[in-house]
Enzyme design. Structure first.
Site, PDB file in Angstrom:
ATOM      1  CB  SER A  77     -11.285  -3.604   5.200  1.00  0.00           C
ATOM      2  OG  SER A  77     -11.825  -3.482   3.922  1.00  0.00           O
ATOM      3  CE  LYS A 116      -8.763   0.673   3.504  1.00  0.00           C
ATOM      4  NZ  LYS A 116      -7.622   0.494   4.410  1.00  0.00           N
TER       5      LYS A 116
END
Ligand code: COA
Length: 292
Positions: A159, A177
């Site tokens: 992420s 993300k």
């Protein structure tokens, strides 16, 4: 003269963890042909695992797989697939099972990024990054979950920290993300009772990667962001976190997001002047590597 900051050391996982902790294990890594995903793959192979690296560009993957095998003495297989196309991912999984018979670890790392303001980014550009990052992660989970259940294995999703704040020119990646963080939490809860763990690594800026080449400040004219750890991140920093999270030392850690950013998320300091950068993008064009 002002005192200089302590610079945290860069270490290799092999100097901390035993060489055989992943012996007999198999890694499936999307985006493994380059950057931090390649770095994570190398570290995990150095601890005894074999691996499949997945990406769109077969030439780059084939070369990377050869180099990874030579560097680690383990077997690395290149598998061409686009994470936006579930069938190609399923073929990559089949290739992995035919070669190695199992999948223990999955890194969902394939991603796309560029700088673009909301007012100018096209609908298709936003959708493209959502499809690669978020839907690509979902597709990778779907293609691998039966095998990871069977091995009582573990996921790591890549992420970022930029969606913890409103980061200018990153609406597409921030949304994507955040979606990945949410996917991982649900995966941890649903699959925990089946023996599967799922965690997220959220890297800060990492030196020498395509992401930094495309998105980073243009030195030396730009004010550089500070780091509590005294330096930008290194691929080894992310690789070490991956080795730890896949290892049994993390067997009670699931559903977590681990920022690996030298503490920089807490500084909330971008490298572009605000609000000048959003009021007059042209005035900051010479500070960034990418084009707005
Ligand atoms: N700024 C604004 N829009 C952009 C862009 C940029 N720098 N790069 C691509 N786009 C837009 C395209 O214009 C297109 O939108 P449009 O149809 O409205 O014109 C849309 O995004 C899709 O682009 P396309 O090039 O067709 O998609 P792709 O699948 O070939 O490319 C990307 C995927 C967009 C992620 C591409 O930037 C890429 O391949 N990057 C390399 C990998 C990467 O980014 N790694 C990041 C590591 S952090």
């Amino acid at each position: 003269m002002s005192p200089s900051a302590y610079v945290f050391p860069i270490v290799s996982s092999t100097s901390i963890f035993k060489a055989d902790i992943f012996k007999g294990k198999v890694l499936f890594c999307t985006g493994g042909g380059s950057g931090i995903c390649r770095g994570m793959t190398e570290a995990i192979m150095r601890h005894g695992a074999n691996a499949t690296i997945v990406g769109r560009k077969l030439d780059r993957l084939t070369q990377a797989a050869k180099e990874l095998s030579e560097a680690t003495g383990q077997v690395c297989v290149p598998a061409q697939a686009d994470v936006r196309q579930p069938n190609t991912l399923k073929e990559a999984v089949t290739k992995t099972i035919e070669k190695f018979g199992r999948i223990d670890f999955v890194i969902c790392g394939a991603a796309g990024n560029f700088l673009a303001p909301i007012s100018a980014i096209s609908e298709n550009a936003f959708k493209t990054v959502m499809e690669i990052d978020t839907i690509g992660t979902f597709n990778t989970i779907k293609a691998t979950i039966a095998h990871v259940r069977a091995s009582k294995g573990s996921y790591i999703h890549v992420s970022a920290t930029l969606h913890y704040n409103g980061t200018p020119y990153q609406v597409h990646v921030s949304a994507a993300k955040a979606g990945i963080d949410a996917l991982s939490a649900v995966l941890a809860v649903e699959e925990g009772p089946h023996g599967v763990r799922s965690n997220v690594i959220a890297p800060g800026p990492i030196s020498g990667t395509e992401g930094m080449d495309r998105l980073g400040p243009k030195a030396p004219t730009t004010r550089q962001p500070g780091y509590p750890a005294g330096r930008e991140g290194d691929v080894k920093d992310i690789a070490n976190a991956a080795v730890f999270l896949f290892s049994d030392a993390a067997s009670y850690i699931t559903g977590q997001v681990l920022p690996v950013d030298g503490g920089s998320e807490h500084l909330r300091e971008g490298f572009l002047p605000y609000p000048q950068s959003v009021l007059d993008p042209a005035s900051v064009a010479n500070m960034i590597k990418g084009k707005l």
